[in-house]
Design an enzyme around this catalytic site. Structure first.
Site, PDB file in Angstrom:
ATOM      1  N   HIS A 181      37.738 -21.351 114.758  1.00 26.74           N
ATOM      2  CA  HIS A 181      36.620 -22.242 115.095  1.00 26.74           C
ATOM      3  C   HIS A 181      36.969 -23.231 116.192  1.00 26.74           C
ATOM      4  CE1 HIS A 181      33.791 -21.129 111.803  1.00 26.74           C
ATOM      5  NE2 HIS A 181      34.902 -20.586 111.350  1.00 26.74           N
ATOM      6  N   ASP A 208      36.401 -28.999 122.421  1.00 24.82           N
ATOM      7  CA  ASP A 208      35.733 -28.646 121.170  1.00 24.82           C
ATOM      8  C   ASP A 208      35.571 -27.131 121.129  1.00 24.82           C
ATOM      9  OD1 ASP A 208      34.407 -29.186 118.764  1.00 24.82           O
ATOM     10  OD2 ASP A 208      33.161 -30.750 119.637  1.00 24.82           O
TER      11      ASP A 208
HETATM   12  C1  GDG Z   1      34.503 -27.358 113.814  1.00 27.08           C
HETATM   13  C2  GDG Z   1      34.874 -27.278 115.299  1.00 27.08           C
HETATM   14  C3  GDG Z   1      32.797 -25.975 115.717  1.00 27.08           C
HETATM   15  C4  GDG Z   1      28.239 -34.964 111.323  1.00 27.08           C
HETATM   16  N1  GDG Z   1      27.864 -36.196 110.894  1.00 27.08           N
HETATM   17  C5  GDG Z   1      26.999 -35.991 109.889  1.00 27.08           C
HETATM   18  C6  GDG Z   1      26.844 -34.611 109.700  1.00 27.08           C
HETATM   19  N2  GDG Z   1      27.620 -34.020 110.595  1.00 27.08           N
HETATM   20  C7  GDG Z   1      27.649 -32.554 110.762  1.00 27.08           C
HETATM   21  C8  GDG Z   1      26.894 -32.166 112.010  1.00 27.08           C
HETATM   22  C9  GDG Z   1      27.453 -30.792 112.291  1.00 27.08           C
HETATM   23  C10 GDG Z   1      28.866 -30.935 111.756  1.00 27.08           C
HETATM   24  O1  GDG Z   1      28.933 -32.074 110.925  1.00 27.08           O
HETATM   25  C11 GDG Z   1      29.868 -31.127 112.874  1.00 27.08           C
HETATM   26  O2  GDG Z   1      30.034 -29.901 113.496  1.00 27.08           O
HETATM   27  P1  GDG Z   1      30.740 -29.773 114.913  1.00 27.08           P
HETATM   28  O3  GDG Z   1      30.584 -28.372 115.345  1.00 27.08           O
HETATM   29  O4  GDG Z   1      30.115 -30.740 115.849  1.00 27.08           O
HETATM   30  O5  GDG Z   1      32.254 -30.201 114.720  1.00 27.08           O
HETATM   31  P2  GDG Z   1      33.489 -29.967 113.678  1.00 27.08           P
HETATM   32  O6  GDG Z   1      33.244 -30.601 112.382  1.00 27.08           O
HETATM   33  O7  GDG Z   1      34.692 -30.465 114.421  1.00 27.08           O
HETATM   34  O8  GDG Z   1      33.576 -28.383 113.477  1.00 27.08           O
HETATM   35  C12 GDG Z   1      33.635 -27.173 116.162  1.00 27.08           C
HETATM   36  C13 GDG Z   1      32.591 -25.968 114.232  1.00 27.08           C
HETATM   37  O9  GDG Z   1      33.814 -26.121 113.507  1.00 27.08           O
HETATM   38  C14 GDG Z   1      31.927 -24.680 113.771  1.00 27.08           C
HETATM   39  O10 GDG Z   1      32.613 -23.572 114.247  1.00 27.08           O
HETATM   40  O11 GDG Z   1      31.537 -26.053 116.366  1.00 27.08           O
HETATM   41  O12 GDG Z   1      33.985 -27.024 117.528  1.00 27.08           O
HETATM   42  O13 GDG Z   1      35.662 -28.412 115.686  1.00 27.08           O
HETATM   43  O14 GDG Z   1      26.775 -29.805 111.580  1.00 27.08           O
HETATM   44  O15 GDG Z   1      25.512 -32.208 111.761  1.00 27.08           O
HETATM   45  N3  GDG Z   1      26.041 -34.065 108.774  1.00 27.08           N
HETATM   46  C15 GDG Z   1      25.338 -34.907 107.987  1.00 27.08           C
HETATM   47  N4  GDG Z   1      25.437 -36.269 108.118  1.00 27.08           N
HETATM   48  C16 GDG Z   1      26.244 -36.844 109.043  1.00 27.08           C
HETATM   49  O16 GDG Z   1      26.297 -38.070 109.159  1.00 27.08           O
HETATM   50  N5  GDG Z   1      24.530 -34.408 107.040  1.00 27.08           N
END
Ligand code: GDG
Length: 461
Positions: free
Chosen positions: A157, A365
């Site tokens: 990921h 990312d």
């Molecule tokens: C890894 C990789 C890759 C955040 N704050 C709240 C909340 N979130 C949720 C977001 C989103 C998720 O968390 C974050 O996803 P990301 O993709 O931005 O980042 P990582 O957690 O680092 O994920 C990344 C991912 O895996 C999938 O392959 O895209 O590059 O690092 O869904 O919405 N959700 C809620 N409240 C919050 O305050 N409910």
């Protein structure tokens, strides 16, 4: 479709309204697993004084989960240690933050072996096994060593680092060679896949053949590009759900006619938050005409709080937001609202929809799902503008965003000015193209792509 066994470090079953702390991986997998009658295996997140390997089965929102507890030493060495203090920084190009301790590496091996011991009895002959992320790179090899002949795939990921950075990891070769136990290895973008292939060809002497097949000694794997998406239909619905509408209204009232810029990120140094604040500060300095007319809402739920570098970034951001507010605020206006907590998914969708600008500026990312969620939550008649780091995997798909270099405060400042002034026709044009991608390449598309590659693996290799 054969039964799917998905394995990841943490298993966070979906809750009714979506947990406030579900990471991108958890959100995606729970959506994907609903489609298959499979199971999701991994760590419960709980501690046990002595590892027994006993499995706790549960069913939530149509997803069957099988979880194990880990010992405190496992959590310290495998999770806080090798996964989050060694691999995570290194794979995000932060070799300066990476810690190389043999104890961490030993804990990582031990926990991967424990995962294999407990998972093996659950596997039946036709199951497809899909292992996720950097915590579990050697798990495929551990399963093979125990006689597992099933098709096993691995999906990364996060980014794959450039070879010259990876060489700084002690035992890099041993780690990468474990990936040759899989049938399919998937990456978010061509860039990360190409870095992996480059390492394998230059450091291991592997040969890249047709159909992305990479041969090394006895082994052949397919190294595929398979970008992850969101559950777009669900998120579009969430953005007009009751909690979203309520929050949208509350934000509209509290914005008092000011344009909201939103950032939503786990509190993590890879997300470029200090640089984002500097870019916003630059914007405030450059555009006094927009003072009192905009504000930045930065939502940053704490993450990995046991790791020192995460404590440091938290302290740094508190200082930086305080400094910016101190320099620019008035009695009626606070330029940055910096919030260290998470919100339920529906509420978050309402916040995205109320924001004129989505500011997504990671330094590196794997993908970044927030960028896709921001697009999915917009009002088609009057959408906001996405500003996106060119170093997020998502940039490869979301080309109609305003792409910026997240290290450049000037780039961020200019893009904010451009986004806030963008005419509606241009916003609609860009959003339509972006939404097309977010819809077409959603989480089910990702799941099907990966599973199809895994199902076909034995024929090509
Ligand atoms: C890894 C990789 C890759 C955040 N704050 C709240 C909340 N979130 C949720 C977001 C989103 C998720 O968390 C974050 O996803 P990301 O993709 O931005 O980042 P990582 O957690 O680092 O994920 C990344 C991912 O895996 C999938 O392959 O895209 O590059 O690092 O869904 O919405 N959700 C809620 N409240 C919050 O305050 N409910």
């Amino acid at each position: 479709m054969s039964r799917l066994i998905v394995v990841s470090n943490r298993v966070q079953p979906p809750s009714e309204e979506g947990g406030s702390n579900q990471g991108g991986l958890a959100v995606a997998l729970s959506a994907g697993l609903r489609e298959s009658a499979g199971i999701w295996f991994g760590w419960s997140g709980d501690e046990t004084s002595e590892f027994t390997g006993s499995i706790n089965f549960a069913k939530a929102q149509g997803v069957t989960t099988a979880t194990i507890d880990l010992e405190p030493q496992d959590i310290e060495e495998y999770y806080n240690g090798y996964a989050n203090r060694t691999l995570w920084p290194l794979f995000h190009y932060r070799v300066d933050l990476a810690e190389f301790e043999r104890g961490f590496a030993g804990g990582y091996e031990r926990v991967n072996a424990r995962f294999a011991d407990t998972l093996l009895p659950l596997i039946t002959a036709e199951d497809l096994i899909w292992i996720n992320d950097y915590h579990l790179i050697p798990l495929g090899r551990e399963l093979r060593a125990r006689g597992c002949a099933n098709r096993i795939g691995f999906f990364l990921h996060i980014p794959w680092p450039p070879t010259q950075l990876l060489l700084s990891l002690p035992s890099h070769r041993e780690l990468v060679e474990t990936l040759f136990a899989y049938d399919v290895v998937g990456f978010q973008t061509e860039a990360w896949r190409d870095s992996f292939v480059e390492y394998c060809t230059t450091q291991l002497g592997a040969q890249l053949g047709e159909d992305d097949v990479l041969r090394h000694g006895e082994h052949a794997i397919r190294a595929i590009v398979c970008p992850i998406g969101i559950d777009t239909t669900e998120f579009v619905a969430a953005s007009t759900s009751e909690p979203a509408l309520k929050m949208h209204e509350a934000m509209t009232v509290s914005a008092a006619g000011r344009a909201m810029i939103v950032g939503v990120d786990r509190l993590d140094y890879s997300k470029g938050l200090p640089e984002r604040f500097l870019g916003y500060e630059r914007f405030l300095s450059a555009r006094p005409d927009l003072h009192e007319k905009v504000f930045l809402l930065q939502i940053a739920p704490p993450s990995r709080a046991d790791v020192q570098s995460y404590q440091e970034i938290r302290a740094g951001l508190e200082a930086s937001s305080g400094h910016i507010n101190g320099a620019f605020a008035s009695a009626e206006w606070v330029p940055i609202r910096y919030v260290n907590k998470g919100y339920p998914r529906g509420v978050l969708a309402g916040i995205y929809r109320a924001a004129k600008v989505g500011l997504v500026t990671p330094l590196r990312d794997g993908m970044n799902l927030v960028a896709k969620e921001y697009i999915a939550a917009q009002d088609p008649e009057d959408p906001g503008v996405l500003i996106l780091s060119e170093f997020a995997g998502a940039a490869a798909q979301l080309q109609e965003a305003l792409l910026i270099n997240p290290y450049s405060a000037e780039d961020i400042s200019d893009a904010l000015g451009e986004a806030l002034a963008m005419p509606k026709t241009e916003r609609v044009r860009r959003w339509t193209a972006l939404m097309q991608n977010v819809r077409d390449e959603d989480v089910m598309w990702w799941l099907r792509n990966f599973v199809t590659a895994l199902e076909g693996a034995k024929e090509t290799v």
